[in-house]
Design a protein around this motif. Structure first.
Motif, PDB file in Angstrom:
ATOM      1  N   ASN A 194       0.807  -1.217   0.000  1.00 41.90           N
ATOM      2  CA  ASN A 194       0.000   0.000   0.000  1.00 41.90           C
ATOM      3  C   ASN A 194       0.843   1.272   0.000  1.00 41.90           C
ATOM      4  OD1 ASN A 194       0.826   0.305   2.639  1.00 41.90           O
ATOM      5  ND2 ASN A 194      -1.047  -0.555   3.482  1.00 41.90           N
ATOM      6  N   GLY A 195       2.158   1.122  -0.212  1.00 38.96           N
ATOM      7  CA  GLY A 195       2.985   2.293  -0.435  1.00 38.96           C
ATOM      8  C   GLY A 195       3.268   3.146   0.782  1.00 38.96           C
ATOM      9  N   GLN A 196       3.168   2.530   1.971  1.00 42.79           N
ATOM     10  CA  GLN A 196       3.473   3.322   3.163  1.00 42.79           C
ATOM     11  C   GLN A 196       4.856   3.039   3.705  1.00 42.79           C
ATOM     12  OE1 GLN A 196       0.204   2.266   5.608  1.00 42.79           O
ATOM     13  NE2 GLN A 196      -0.974   4.072   5.057  1.00 42.79           N
ATOM     14  N   LEU A 197       5.633   2.294   2.957  1.00 40.71           N
ATOM     15  CA  LEU A 197       6.983   1.961   3.418  1.00 40.71           C
ATOM     16  C   LEU A 197       7.862   3.197   3.301  1.00 40.71           C
ATOM     17  CD1 LEU A 197       8.992  -0.220   4.292  1.00 40.71           C
ATOM     18  CD2 LEU A 197       9.419  -0.641   1.904  1.00 40.71           C
ATOM     19  N   ILE A 198       8.225   3.760   4.426  1.00 44.47           N
ATOM     20  CA  ILE A 198       9.045   4.966   4.412  1.00 44.47           C
ATOM     21  C   ILE A 198      10.401   4.620   5.007  1.00 44.47           C
ATOM     22  CG2 ILE A 198       9.241   7.342   5.195  1.00 44.47           C
ATOM     23  CD1 ILE A 198       6.085   7.001   5.698  1.00 44.47           C
ATOM     24  N   LEU A 199      11.441   4.818   4.218  1.00 43.40           N
ATOM     25  CA  LEU A 199      12.772   4.565   4.733  1.00 43.40           C
ATOM     26  C   LEU A 199      13.478   5.897   4.909  1.00 43.40           C
ATOM     27  CD1 LEU A 199      13.870   1.521   2.624  1.00 43.40           C
ATOM     28  CD2 LEU A 199      13.683   1.596   5.088  1.00 43.40           C
ATOM     29  N   ALA A 200      14.387   5.939   5.867  1.00 43.99           N
ATOM     30  CA  ALA A 200      15.136   7.170   6.082  1.00 43.99           C
ATOM     31  C   ALA A 200      15.977   7.461   4.846  1.00 43.99           C
ATOM     32  CB  ALA A 200      16.037   7.017   7.299  1.00 43.99           C
ATOM     33  N   GLU A 201      16.140   8.739   4.572  1.00 40.68           N
ATOM     34  CA  GLU A 201      16.817   9.140   3.346  1.00 40.68           C
ATOM     35  C   GLU A 201      18.247   8.623   3.301  1.00 40.68           C
ATOM     36  OE1 GLU A 201      17.697  13.433   1.790  1.00 40.68           O
ATOM     37  OE2 GLU A 201      15.601  13.237   2.360  1.00 40.68           O
ATOM     38  N   ARG A 202      18.888   8.600   4.460  1.00 39.47           N
ATOM     39  CA  ARG A 202      20.290   8.215   4.475  1.00 39.47           C
ATOM     40  C   ARG A 202      20.480   6.732   4.741  1.00 39.47           C
ATOM     41  NH1 ARG A 202      23.419  12.040   8.379  1.00 39.47           N
ATOM     42  NH2 ARG A 202      21.659  11.616   9.711  1.00 39.47           N
ATOM     43  N   PHE A 203      19.391   5.958   4.685  1.00 44.66           N
ATOM     44  CA  PHE A 203      19.520   4.511   4.858  1.00 44.66           C
ATOM     45  C   PHE A 203      20.381   3.950   3.742  1.00 44.66           C
ATOM     46  CE2 PHE A 203      18.151   0.223   3.829  1.00 44.66           C
ATOM     47  CZ  PHE A 203      18.341  -0.394   5.042  1.00 44.66           C
ATOM     48  N   ARG A 204      21.359   3.139   4.087  1.00 39.87           N
ATOM     49  CA  ARG A 204      22.312   2.641   3.103  1.00 39.87           C
ATOM     50  C   ARG A 204      21.999   1.192   2.777  1.00 39.87           C
ATOM     51  NH1 ARG A 204      26.363   5.712   6.443  1.00 39.87           N
ATOM     52  NH2 ARG A 204      27.060   3.785   7.367  1.00 39.87           N
ATOM     53  N   GLY A 205      21.526   0.944   1.566  1.00 42.86           N
ATOM     54  CA  GLY A 205      21.151  -0.406   1.200  1.00 42.86           C
ATOM     55  C   GLY A 205      22.118  -1.082   0.241  1.00 42.86           C
ATOM     56  N   GLU A 206      22.590  -0.356  -0.745  1.00 40.65           N
ATOM     57  CA  GLU A 206      23.363  -0.996  -1.819  1.00 40.65           C
ATOM     58  C   GLU A 206      24.057   0.112  -2.625  1.00 40.65           C
ATOM     59  OE1 GLU A 206      22.398  -3.844  -5.663  1.00 40.65           O
ATOM     60  OE2 GLU A 206      20.812  -2.696  -4.704  1.00 40.65           O
TER      61      GLU A 206
END
Lengths: 359, 190, 160
Positions: free
Chosen positions: C45-57
């Motif tokens: 439902n598009g509510q997944l909010i990640l922090a801007e500086r989250f480092r994934g890849e």
């Protein structure tokens, strides 16, 4: 007609005695009581565990279990099924007899301590004339089960946990007993039905002035410590002793310890509700008001469980707010603070009881 | 037929059956407490024996005595015994087997005690009283603090002085010399 | 006075415990404060909010002309503490006939990456960035070895 459990029990008893001879009737009644107690145990295990997990989650800004069933309400059912099918593992070099006996001792003491609890008017298993003393005596046996589990596990963590819990329960029994004594003095009886009857015109926490309030607070603290719950959970401090006395237990034997913990919480909270909050007595203000009449229509069993679960909530609230005490802080709290305050408080309550200053 | 038999036998001897069951529990667990080679198991069997005695009191409808038996002996003394076992070295090992001479002597002494007790008890005809008697807690309390004829005020006080002396003695024994002066010193420094 | 200190201590303790209990009760009756992310549902439902500086890849952004900013200077390779990045270079012939160093393959091994961000900070031309993408599970470990520059891509003009 007001809902009354006494009517049901009386009619069942009458029918059984009319149909069979007294001995057979007594045996059948015992079986019924046993089934009811076991059913209550299962109910408490399921309800209290999910309640604890939900309360913990909300207090820690989490959601808690929310996958099994609506809002996660069947999580404990799933957990119980898992524990039932798990292997009851007995490690090498343990004292097998005592290792397997310990969970049953803990469980049976919890069951026996339930006997004098008044669930509603006339709905009590055994109205013994020393009711409250009986409960304190029986709950003091459960420490033996813990010590037994710790010793027979042949594990240093278990032994340390058992010793801590023994020292803790033995010392906190004093202040629990002294705070109970305040109420016993004011009501003038050890029989639980008399204590409840003495609160027909108002609960002791309202009638008994400050000494009863102090003894209520001390009772709640001592009850938390006696059931080995945080902040007094040194006996099973996860971060230092892995799981304390039940480190080596698994499967259904572990489940029995777990269930006994929650049943013990229920018992101490039920005792607290009976002594201080009037047991199954409804809340009354003054005499003959419309409010009182409305309150009378709520059945006693609802009042009893409501008050008990309120106290259980308070104990859970403690657990999820306070950090764990060190063992020396714990013993300091008991011997330097609670016990002296309890003794002075007992003296004050004696004066009130003799002079008849309570309402 | 069987039901009728059960009914009559139950009605006649249910009390006796229960009494003998409790008595057998006390005796067997007491014997096990003495003979078990593992000291912790001995303590546990002692616990069951004491619980059995409490059960006997409950069966005789002496609830107060039974509850005191449980809270003092089971909740207090057995817990203390278990604690002292925990603090002992080599407590997990099995005790050495006693030499046969000692075993025989001990059993002879026990037999002598049993016979003596039996003879003394046999001298008194214990009258069975069928009248109801008052075992309420308030009566026990009044008797305990009564200093007139038949009161127990003096023994009560003597016992409490004995316990006080024992507690003071414990503290004196447990306190290492110099501890008191040290704590006083730190207080002065503050 | 000893007794005054004692009473003060008791009341001080009650007060501080009360402060803690008030805070947890406030959270108990304010369920809106709950910060738990309902992961698989909130993705749908598009509510997944990640922090801007989250480092994934680590990824290498390419513009619409299939051009990137990597000069192949290997600063990131040197900065990487655990050898996650391996740059294979080649020599391009510029229109003027000069040889110029460029990247052939930017090899990035996700399974060894600790998302420390040192490569991104070391890059002089901002050719690589960290994305928020955190769903890395695959069925074969080989799929975790990625080549970041797209096939046929070349360096953007004006970046030395």
């Amino acid at each position: 007609m007001k809902f009354s459990l006494e009517y049901i029990t009386k009619s069942v008893d009458g029918w059984l005695n009319a149909t069979f001879n007294p001995t057979i009737a007594f045996l059948i009644e015992s079986v019924i009581v046993m089934v009811l107690v076991i059913a209550l145990f299962a109910f408490l295990g399921l309800v209290l565990v999910i309640m604890e997990r939900k309360v913990a989650a909300f207090m820690q800004i989490r959601l808690g279990p929310n996958r099994v069933g609506p809002k996660g309400m069947f999580q404990t059912v799933a957990d119980t099924l898992k524990l039932i099918v798990k292997e009851g593992f007995t490690p090498n070099n343990v004292d097998k007899f005592l290792f397997n006996l310990a969970p049953f001792i803990v469980m049976i003491t919890a069951m026996v301590a339930m006997a004098p609890l008044p669930f509603a008017n006339g709905f009590q298993i055994w109205d013994v004339n020393i009711g409250i003393l009986f409960i304190t005596a029986i709950t003091s046996v459960s420490v033996i089960g813990i010590l037994m589990a710790g010793w027979s596990s042949n594990n240093k963590y278990s032994l340390l946990g058992a010793m801590r819990s023994g020292a803790q329960i033995v010392s906190y029994e004093l202040s629990a007993g002294l705070s109970i004594l305040v109420i016993v003095m004011l009501s003038g009886s050890l029989r639980i039905s008399d204590i409840v009857a003495a609160q027909a015109d108002g609960w002791w926490i309202f009638k008994g002035h400050i000494p009863v309030l102090i003894s209520f607070v001390i009772f709640i603290i001592a009850a938390t410590a006696e059931t080995n719950r945080a902040p007094f959970d040194m006996a099973e401090a996860e971060s230092e002793l892995t799981a304390g006395f039940h480190t080596e237990y698994s499967g259904m034997k572990f489940a029995l310890f777990f269930l006994a913990e929650y049943v013990n919480i229920f018992i101490v909270c039920a005792v607290g509700a009976t002594l201080f909050l009037g047991g199954w007595m409804p809340l009354h203000f003054g005499t003959g008001t419309a409010f009182n009449t409305v309150m009378d229509y709520i059945p006693g069993i609802v009042w009893f469980f409501g008050k008990t679960f309120l106290l259980i909530f308070i104990i859970m609230w403690f657990r999820w707010t306070f950090p764990r005490l060190r063992i020396d802080q714990l013993l300091n709290l008991e011997w330097k603070y609670l016990l002296p305050i309890c003794l002075v408080n007992l003296l004050l309550a004696t004066i009130i009881a003799i002079a008849g200053w309570h309402f | 037929m069987i039901y009728e038999l059960l009914k009559t036998s139950l009605a006649l001897t249910a009390h006796q059956i229960i009494f003998y069951l409790i008595a057998a529990t006390i005796l067997v667990t007491g014997l096990l407490a003495v003979t078990s080679p593992k000291i912790f198991r001995s303590a546990i069997f002692l616990l069951f024996s004491l619980l059995g005695i409490a059960g006997l009191y409950f069966w005789m409808e002496m609830e107060f005595v039974a509850a005191v038996q449980i809270s003092v002996y089971v909740g207090g003394i057995v817990v203390l015994i278990i604690f002292s076992i925990f603090l002992t070295e080599h407590a997990g090992k099995e005790a050495r087997k006693a030499p046969p001479v000692r075993t025989i002597a001990a059993s002879l002494a026990a037999l002598f005690g049993i016979i003596l007790g039996f003879l003394i008890i046999g001298q008194y005809p214990f009258a069975v009283s069928s009248e109801a008697f008052d075992n309420s807690v308030s009566r026990i309390g009044e008797a305990m603090l009564n200093y007139n004829e038949g009161g127990f005020s003096l023994p009560f006080e003597v016992v409490s002085i004995l316990l006080l002396a024992a507690m003071v003695g414990c503290i004196v024994v447990a306190m290492r010399p110099g501890v008191l002066s040290k704590t006083e010193k730190t207080k002065e420094e503050k | 006075m000893f007794i005054v200190d004692y009473i003060k201590e008791v009341f001080g303790a009650i007060k501080s415990l009360g402060t803690g209990m008030r805070r947890t009760f406030w959270y108990f009756v304010h369920p809106k404060e709950i910060i738990t992310e309902q992961y698989p549902e909130n993705k749908e439902n598009g509510q997944l909010i990640l922090a801007e500086r989250f480092r994934g890849e680590v990824v290498m952004p390419h513009d619409e002309n299939n051009e990137h900013a990597c000069t192949g200077c290997t600063a990131c390779e040197l900065a990487c503490p655990n050898g996650t990045i391996k740059i294979v270079t080649k020599f391009d012939i510029t229109p003027e006939g000069k040889k110029k160093k460029a990247i052939d393959q930017f090899v990035y091994r996700l399974e060894m990456c600790t998302m420390c961000n040192l490569c991104v900070e070391a890059c002089p031309s901002d050719a690589i960035i960290m994305t928020n993408d955190f769903e890395h599970s695959v069925y074969d470990r080989n799929e975790l070895t990625k080549i970041l520059n797209k096939p046929g891509s070349k360096i953007r003009d004006g970046i030395e």
